[in-house]
Design an enzyme around this catalytic site. Structure first.
Site, PDB file in Angstrom:
ATOM      1  N   THR A  75       0.884  -1.171  -0.074  1.00 30.74           N
ATOM      2  CA  THR A  75       0.019  -0.131   0.162  1.00 30.74           C
ATOM      3  C   THR A  75       0.808   1.159  -0.009  1.00 30.74           C
ATOM      4  O   THR A  75       2.073   1.173   0.272  1.00 30.74           O
ATOM      5  CB  THR A  75      -0.954  -0.006   1.164  1.00 30.74           C
ATOM      6  OG1 THR A  75      -2.185   0.912   0.936  1.00 30.74           O
ATOM      7  CG2 THR A  75       0.019   0.438   2.338  1.00 30.74           C
ATOM      8  N   LYS A  79      -8.036   3.232   3.185  1.00 31.91           N
ATOM      9  CA  LYS A  79      -7.038   3.282   4.353  1.00 31.91           C
ATOM     10  C   LYS A  79      -6.805   4.489   4.945  1.00 31.91           C
ATOM     11  O   LYS A  79      -5.771   4.485   5.792  1.00 31.91           O
ATOM     12  CB  LYS A  79      -5.734   2.650   3.423  1.00 31.91           C
ATOM     13  CG  LYS A  79      -5.873   1.315   2.757  1.00 31.91           C
ATOM     14  CD  LYS A  79      -4.702   0.917   2.009  1.00 31.91           C
ATOM     15  CE  LYS A  79      -4.924  -0.067   1.237  1.00 31.91           C
ATOM     16  NZ  LYS A  79      -4.060  -0.508   0.099  1.00 31.91           N
ATOM     17  N   GLY A 120      -4.121   6.961   8.843  1.00 32.22           N
ATOM     18  CA  GLY A 120      -3.933   6.110   7.481  1.00 32.22           C
ATOM     19  C   GLY A 120      -3.119   4.934   8.044  1.00 32.22           C
ATOM     20  O   GLY A 120      -2.259   5.209   8.738  1.00 32.22           O
ATOM     21  N   SER A 132       4.782   0.592   0.669  1.00 31.35           N
ATOM     22  CA  SER A 132       5.435  -0.032  -0.387  1.00 31.35           C
ATOM     23  C   SER A 132       6.152   1.093  -1.249  1.00 31.35           C
ATOM     24  O   SER A 132       6.983   1.359  -1.788  1.00 31.35           O
ATOM     25  CB  SER A 132       5.168  -1.157  -1.181  1.00 31.35           C
ATOM     26  OG  SER A 132       3.822  -0.950  -1.817  1.00 31.35           O
TER      27      SER A 132
END
Length: 177
Positions: free
Chosen positions: A4, A36, A48, A128
């Site tokens: 994500t 998220k 988040g 990521s």
């Protein structure tokens, strides 16, 4: 944390936070429209996450309780969550990172006890694609282009989604001004 990207910018116009919608399990995309980033504490705080979804929801609940306990004091709630997360035997196993923000401050919280404020540019990212989103946001900010924090988050997330295979372009951005 793979899978994500969440980016937050604390600017002169308030705070904006965006997250992509991709959920992966191993090398497979299993959902493309997850949310998220959420509002907390009567809409005055954004949070988040990156990492395990179930773990993040457990941490959201704990963080919301800390916000209530400390009357919306973001810094105090962040520190107290980090302490509990690090010392509790069950919480210590949770695999996630959080970014929390209100209109005047922002922190990255980890299970190792980290409570990190952003650099002077007011940019934090996790996941990521976090480094790609950070680089893009810093480029926009340093260029002096006339964009709101929300616009910078949105465009930076689009750039990250074009580079990171674990990040998609289904982006949700929330803001508090």
């Amino acid at each position: 944390m793979r899978g994500t990207t969440v980016l937050a910018i604390l600017g002169k116009d308030g705070v904006a936070m965006g997250g992509d919608g991709q959920v992966t399990m191993g090398e497979t995309v299993i959902k493309g429209n997850a949310v998220k980033v959420r509002r907390m504490y009567e809409g005055k705080v954004l949070a988040g996450f990156a990492g395990s979804t179930a773990d993040a929801f457990a941490l959201f609940e704990k963080f919301e309780a800390k916000l209530s306990e400390f009357s919306g004091d973001l810094a105090r709630a962040a520190v107290e969550l980090a302490k509990e997360w690090r010392t509790d035997r069950i919480l210590r196993r949770l695999e996630a990172l959080l970014i929390v923000a209100d209109k005047s401050s922002m922190f990255l919280i980890s299970g190792t006890g980290d409570v990190i404020k952003p650099e002077e540019d007011g940019i934090l990212a996790i996941g990521s694609g976090g480094q790609y989103a950070t680089a893009a946001a810093r480029a926009f900010v340093k260029s002096g282009v006339k964009m709101s924090s929300r616009e910078i988050v949105s465009e930076s997330m689009k750039i990250a989604s074009a580079i990171c295979i674990y990040t998609n372009a289904n982006i949700v951005v929330e803001e508090i001004s």
